[in-house]
Enzyme design. Sequence first.
Site, mmCIF file in Angstrom:
data_model
loop_
_atom_site.group_PDB
_atom_site.id
_atom_site.type_symbol
_atom_site.label_atom_id
_atom_site.label_comp_id
_atom_site.label_asym_id
_atom_site.label_seq_id
_atom_site.Cartn_x
_atom_site.Cartn_y
_atom_site.Cartn_z
ATOM 1 N N ARG A 75 6.391 17.363 -2.672
ATOM 2 C CA ARG A 75 5.036 17.124 -3.160
ATOM 3 C C ARG A 75 4.105 18.112 -2.457
ATOM 4 N NH1 ARG A 75 0.728 12.958 -1.084
ATOM 5 N NH2 ARG A 75 -0.830 13.182 -2.698
ATOM 6 N N HIS A 164 -3.560 13.181 -7.493
ATOM 7 C CA HIS A 164 -2.709 12.077 -7.964
ATOM 8 C C HIS A 164 -2.049 12.433 -9.298
ATOM 9 C CE1 HIS A 164 -5.470 9.005 -5.707
ATOM 10 N NE2 HIS A 164 -4.434 9.315 -4.947
ATOM 11 N N GLY A 314 -1.534 0.514 -5.204
ATOM 12 C CA GLY A 314 -1.598 -0.718 -4.405
ATOM 13 C C GLY A 314 -2.572 -1.775 -4.892
ATOM 14 N N GLU A 368 5.718 7.992 -8.003
ATOM 15 C CA GLU A 368 5.513 9.427 -7.826
ATOM 16 C C GLU A 368 6.802 10.117 -7.405
ATOM 17 O OE1 GLU A 368 1.243 10.119 -6.108
ATOM 18 O OE2 GLU A 368 1.805 8.072 -5.678
HETATM 19 P P1 AMP Z 1 -1.518 2.617 -1.996
HETATM 20 O O1 AMP Z 1 -2.391 3.719 -1.469
HETATM 21 O O2 AMP Z 1 -1.214 2.766 -3.449
HETATM 22 O O3 AMP Z 1 -0.300 2.392 -1.162
HETATM 23 O O4 AMP Z 1 -2.390 1.279 -1.897
HETATM 24 C C1 AMP Z 1 -2.674 0.706 -0.633
HETATM 25 C C2 AMP Z 1 -3.747 -0.340 -0.796
HETATM 26 O O5 AMP Z 1 -3.355 -1.315 -1.772
HETATM 27 C C3 AMP Z 1 -4.016 -1.169 0.442
HETATM 28 O O6 AMP Z 1 -4.931 -0.520 1.275
HETATM 29 C C4 AMP Z 1 -4.582 -2.446 -0.115
HETATM 30 O O7 AMP Z 1 -5.984 -2.330 -0.209
HETATM 31 C C5 AMP Z 1 -4.021 -2.525 -1.509
HETATM 32 N N1 AMP Z 1 -3.092 -3.653 -1.696
HETATM 33 C C6 AMP Z 1 -1.790 -3.714 -1.414
HETATM 34 N N2 AMP Z 1 -1.283 -4.919 -1.707
HETATM 35 C C7 AMP Z 1 -2.297 -5.645 -2.212
HETATM 36 C C8 AMP Z 1 -2.445 -6.986 -2.715
HETATM 37 N N3 AMP Z 1 -1.407 -7.829 -2.766
HETATM 38 N N4 AMP Z 1 -3.664 -7.366 -3.159
HETATM 39 C C9 AMP Z 1 -4.725 -6.527 -3.114
HETATM 40 N N5 AMP Z 1 -4.650 -5.273 -2.658
HETATM 41 C C10 AMP Z 1 -3.455 -4.826 -2.209
#
Ligand code: AMP
Length: 382
Positions: A75, A164, A314, A368
């Site tokens: 990446r 992204h 997330g 990804e």
């Molecule tokens: P990512 O960057 O895609 O890994 O997303 C990370 C973010 O997803 C974390 O900082 C959380 O804010 C959010 N997240 C993960 N699990 C949950 C959940 N069950 N409910 C709400 N937000 C979540």
Amino acid sequence: MTATRVLVLNSGSSSVKYQLIDMADGTRPAAGLVERIGEPGAAADHGEALRQVAADLGAKGLGLDSPQLAAVGHRVVHGGTRFTEPTLITDEVIEEIEKLVPLAPLHNPANVTGIRVARALRPDLPQVAVFDTAFHSTMPEAAYRYAIDRQTADAHQIRRYGFHGTSHAYVSRATAALLDRDPADTNVIVLHLGNGASASAVSGGVCLDTSMGLTPLEGLVMGTRSGDLDPAVLLHLQRSAGMGPDEVDDLLNKRSGLLGLCGDNDMREIGRRMAEGDEQARLAFDIYIHRVRKYVGAYTAVLGRVDAIAFTAGVGENSAAVREAALRGLARLGIEVDAVRNAERGSVARLISAESSRVAVAVVPTDEELEIAREAYSLVTV
Ligand code: AMP
């Protein structure tokens, strides 16, 4: 033995993530993460972290010397205008990626180190760079050009690039598949809501607009980044608060967004605080949602016809509250979320719209790593 495996390496600013994916059967024989690079007790630098990854894989009999390995997919965050497709890595390509460091000072150097170390460990293996910006290179100039003096913009490569990209590419395609539609005839608004967050308007598999810009700072409210703001705020901070460029950079990228608004950048914690009646957390949530809704409206106009809205990453995959609030009251735009479907948890792509909804609303887990592996594999097997 045919080589059917791709090692996907994602060298971030302070971590290296890896996954070994077998393209023949879709299995993932290994995955892992080296974190906190540069901190006490952890890998000293990206070179050491990469050698640790190689050693971990070797200990499982899956090392870089494995004859089953077809390619390494890296990446790379910023491809500038030079790289708009997955690219087989050569010395010249590495030099070109290094030239883009001023556009992505935190990320591209780590990506290049990952490439160099992997090449040194296995010089004969094809290595492919997959760029975060590439999917967005199809944006029309009306969407990517900022309305500033042309000469200045061009001299400094200032334009919207978007990020992204592998996620937006994967999710827009997976959404069409979920709807059993031809991707070439499907218009999707992708809402990638993670710690970083971006929206894109994708028509027939082609990106028409996206919310991140020259850097990943523009657009939606994120975990620690402000997203959109009046550029004069920066000047005001410099003139009135005496802040230098590094301080402003730190403020907007690391101390803003949800964290700056309420002290928490994790949507789970914000949800918990809201349930207890915490006003600051509620306001942070409302500001976050307001921004997402603005982009849904804007991209509805950009696309003209919207077939689907897809939530991913997330927050998008896990927060029913965010999805519900982001699309509440939009029945007149043909967007209706079904409360029961939205509340159900799941790990596969699924529809959450009501039967009566003209626009399909979907939760589509992003992948990804798989997208990078696919792109790298298709380049080395043609
Ligand atoms: P990512 O960057 O895609 O890994 O997303 C990370 C973010 O997803 C974390 O900082 C959380 O804010 C959010 N997240 C993960 N699990 C949950 C959940 N069950 N409910 C709400 N937000 C979540």
